[in-house]
Design a protein around this motif. Sequence first.
Motif, PDB file in Angstrom:
ATOM      1  N   GLU A   1      43.690  41.031  40.477  1.00  0.00           N
ATOM      2  CA  GLU A   1      43.898  40.226  39.056  1.00  0.00           C
ATOM      3  C   GLU A   1      45.378  39.941  39.026  1.00  0.00           C
ATOM      4  O   GLU A   1      46.192  40.453  39.734  1.00  0.00           O
ATOM      5  N   HIS A   2      45.885  39.439  37.696  1.00  0.00           N
ATOM      6  CA  HIS A   2      47.162  39.170  37.457  1.00  0.00           C
ATOM      7  C   HIS A   2      47.554  40.289  36.453  1.00  0.00           C
ATOM      8  O   HIS A   2      46.746  40.862  35.888  1.00  0.00           O
TER       9      HIS A   2
ATOM     10  N   LEU B   1      47.782  35.523  32.023  1.00  0.00           N
ATOM     11  CA  LEU B   1      47.235  34.809  33.186  1.00  0.00           C
ATOM     12  C   LEU B   1      45.742  35.660  33.888  1.00  0.00           C
ATOM     13  O   LEU B   1      45.128  34.918  34.504  1.00  0.00           O
ATOM     14  N   GLY B   2      45.740  36.888  33.528  1.00  0.00           N
ATOM     15  CA  GLY B   2      44.536  37.451  34.135  1.00  0.00           C
ATOM     16  C   GLY B   2      43.419  37.918  33.549  1.00  0.00           C
ATOM     17  O   GLY B   2      42.608  38.581  34.400  1.00  0.00           O
ATOM     18  N   GLU B   3      43.405  37.294  32.390  1.00  0.00           N
ATOM     19  CA  GLU B   3      42.095  37.799  31.468  1.00  0.00           C
ATOM     20  C   GLU B   3      41.301  36.483  31.043  1.00  0.00           C
ATOM     21  O   GLU B   3      41.963  35.838  30.367  1.00  0.00           O
ATOM     22  N   HIS B   4      39.824  36.768  31.147  1.00  0.00           N
ATOM     23  CA  HIS B   4      39.261  35.648  30.438  1.00  0.00           C
ATOM     24  C   HIS B   4      38.949  36.268  29.024  1.00  0.00           C
ATOM     25  O   HIS B   4      38.182  37.267  28.942  1.00  0.00           O
TER      26      HIS B   4
ATOM     27  N   TRP C   1      34.894  51.101  38.525  1.00  0.00           N
ATOM     28  CA  TRP C   1      34.589  51.588  39.850  1.00  0.00           C
ATOM     29  C   TRP C   1      34.673  50.321  40.698  1.00  0.00           C
ATOM     30  O   TRP C   1      34.404  50.511  42.164  1.00  0.00           O
ATOM     31  N   ALA C   2      34.991  49.027  40.322  1.00  0.00           N
ATOM     32  CA  ALA C   2      34.713  47.907  41.168  1.00  0.00           C
ATOM     33  C   ALA C   2      36.146  47.468  41.523  1.00  0.00           C
ATOM     34  O   ALA C   2      37.146  48.314  41.527  1.00  0.00           O
ATOM     35  N   LEU C   3      36.311  46.055  41.413  1.00  0.00           N
ATOM     36  CA  LEU C   3      37.820  45.341  41.791  1.00  0.00           C
ATOM     37  C   LEU C   3      38.904  45.660  40.981  1.00  0.00           C
ATOM     38  O   LEU C   3      39.954  45.552  41.066  1.00  0.00           O
ATOM     39  N   ALA C   4      38.475  45.843  39.539  1.00  0.00           N
ATOM     40  CA  ALA C   4      39.538  45.938  38.707  1.00  0.00           C
ATOM     41  C   ALA C   4      40.597  47.107  38.811  1.00  0.00           C
ATOM     42  O   ALA C   4      40.280  48.165  39.059  1.00  0.00           O
ATOM     43  N   ARG C   5      41.637  46.608  38.603  1.00  0.00           N
ATOM     44  CA  ARG C   5      42.895  47.338  39.226  1.00  0.00           C
ATOM     45  C   ARG C   5      42.531  48.469  39.993  1.00  0.00           C
ATOM     46  O   ARG C   5      42.701  49.627  39.944  1.00  0.00           O
TER      47      ARG C   5
ATOM     48  N   ASN D   1      43.879  36.395  41.241  1.00  0.00           N
ATOM     49  CA  ASN D   1      45.180  35.887  41.395  1.00  0.00           C
ATOM     50  C   ASN D   1      45.202  35.094  42.735  1.00  0.00           C
ATOM     51  O   ASN D   1      45.270  35.501  43.652  1.00  0.00           O
ATOM     52  N   TYR D   2      44.906  33.785  42.489  1.00  0.00           N
ATOM     53  CA  TYR D   2      44.760  33.026  43.684  1.00  0.00           C
ATOM     54  C   TYR D   2      46.095  32.748  44.577  1.00  0.00           C
ATOM     55  O   TYR D   2      46.159  32.311  45.600  1.00  0.00           O
ATOM     56  N   GLY D   3      47.127  33.212  43.860  1.00  0.00           N
ATOM     57  CA  GLY D   3      48.483  33.044  44.564  1.00  0.00           C
ATOM     58  C   GLY D   3      48.863  34.227  45.487  1.00  0.00           C
ATOM     59  O   GLY D   3      49.658  34.105  46.105  1.00  0.00           O
ATOM     60  N   ARG D   4      47.860  35.121  45.433  1.00  0.00           N
ATOM     61  CA  ARG D   4      48.090  36.066  46.352  1.00  0.00           C
ATOM     62  C   ARG D   4      47.256  36.099  47.728  1.00  0.00           C
ATOM     63  O   ARG D   4      46.217  35.935  47.836  1.00  0.00           O
TER      64      ARG D   4
END
Length: 721
Positions: free
Chosen positions: A352-353, A358-361, A340-344, A370-373
Amino acid sequence: MDSQLQAIIDARHHDPFSFLGQHQHQKKWIIRTFLPHASRVEVAGPAGWEPLERRHPAGLFELVRPEALSRPYRLRWEADGHLHESFDPYCFSPEISAFDLHLFAEGRLWEAYRTLGGHVVEQEGIHGVRFAVWAPNAERVSVVGDFNRWDGRVHPMYSHGSSGVWELFIPGLEPGARYKFEIRNRHSGAVFLKTDPYGSRFEHRPGTAAEVFSSHYDWQDGQWMQARASWDWQTTPISCYEVHLGSWRRGEGGRTLSYREIVDQIIPYVKEMGYTHIELMPVAEHPLDESWGYQVTGYFAPTSRHGSPDDFRDFVDRCHQAGIGIILDWVPGHFPKDAWALARFDGTALYEHEDPRLGEHQDWGTYIFNYGRNEVRSFLLANAHYWLSEFHIDGLRVDAVASMLYLDYSRKAGEWLPNRFGGRENIEAIDFLRDMNVFVHERHPGAVTIAEESTAWPMVSRPTYIGGLGFSMKWNMGWMNDTLRYMSQDPIHRQYHHNEITFSQIYAYNENFVLPLSHDEVVHGKRSLLDKMPGDAWQKFANLRLLFTYQYTHPGKKLNFMGNEIGQGAEWQVSGSVHWDLLSRHWHEGIQRLSRDLNHLYMREPALHEQDFSQQGFQWIDSNDAHHSVLAYLRRDTAGEILVVVLNFTPVPRPNYRIGVPQGGTYAVIFNSDSGYYAGSNAGNGGTLQADSQEWMGFPYSLCLDLPPLAGLILKPQQEG
């Protein structure tokens, strides 16, 4: 019309403003509204209420008029026997400017929180709430809430085209309204509910809806903020009391205290104890207490566990008026996977990626930003700005910086992707951190940024214009690890680990260091600081007093987690409280007194803080007496005045222990950690001593001391005459 009507009914219409509202058709005007729960609908015309005709049983109502109604116009409808009245949302034009959208897309909309989210505004003279959200891969986005029965067909939003931003003004809506965004992905057609990434308040857990909020707080900390702007933090004392608000102190029956209740109690305590700052573990909204706040779902909202955003403003304001700074734990490195939050967020990897390499801890089960966005950079930079400007926060302690810097952080070979140069450095994250630090220091003079960074990355706390990351300070994790490892040794073995307690001086001035004894060191089976200490009960407390004496006399700013200052024996529990009842026992009371006196001594003596980041502020007297496990050194202020520090890391008293000193005359013992006042044995020197003219250790004078066991002495030369 049939295809557009069907798209409205199916909640798939990408541009509802082209169909709903008032439109010219040939030489007439058509007013359309979709109210699926209404039995009848009317519009206010020049001569009174005019009925709309139901054109579809799903809830489309329509009126054809020879002339247009003046905007905005009112609708009245009946649903379930109740009469409702409001202005038509679809007669208000979108207001977000093309320039704001341009800045957002470039990653430079520093106040994105004023553009996106839900805001109480006045539009065309009508009060209501403007909603905006970034969802570029959505076919349709709707605002849903109690006000429309959480029905995504009722309030579909306007699309700002390629920007991916959606907007809708809902007239008449007031603060307190709960809401979310219902999003239909344009590729899969999947529909899901998301809470507002820019929401400024959320309902109390376990609910996850955002709440419309409008601040009316009147700040009273102008004197503090003006002084902070010219604050020379490098040469002034900084001693942080790290606090988790939910478990610092509880009310009756274990009740969670409010921001206003906590501040009533914590201000007099922090002032008495001599801390300069409270460093708060994350207060941004999070669903799970056990995450300690590090898995954030509401980046722009103080947690509702303790009250409203204005209650938190009051917390900060009153601390400032009392002369206490507030540093906030900030978590831009990762976010949780809650659906329900930021994920996808819009059905795709938006914040995220897409690639999990690149996108998961893996360690934390979270997503990496995704700091490049550019839009993600706008989100995070605006968030830093938000806390500093809207809540007058004095600094950000940035969590888990090491995990941001390295693409292979906590990953095995084959589980990560190299950067465009083939390296392991996360170039986009590095650029983001530099931008963030430059931005904070330019826009918020006197505010500090502190990196929790555990590797040997160079120049973390050096300016960006010479190649650094731009942080003000960095946690000295090496000092913390070496010191705690050394202190946990049985004193009889410390002589073989002497380099661990002296090694920090090799690199102590490479960065602007904070010496942290934080929450991370007293959880998950690591044991409390007291319990880490070896020996019987007497030795444990003596060792802890010695540890704190070493921390406060070693170059670097200070940080201690709540409970450390009273020698709590148990590990920290997020569901509990500091064990304040221990203060009825003299050993724990002694630790608290020692913590208090060390703080005040650190603030009072320039030699202990003016040159925390300079080699000129420290000089070894003797770093080589491993056999006796004794250290002796000088601390020096900018005027050249000194303090003498001698630490005995064994339980053996050492009478007639000679050390060299740079000047003759009388020396006063201004601190003895073995004092009976601190529940020590009252051994060692008190009062004053006279320096001999006997050369020793390369110094022209010397002092002959009686060193107490497991204790530290601090001596100060006295002015003659």
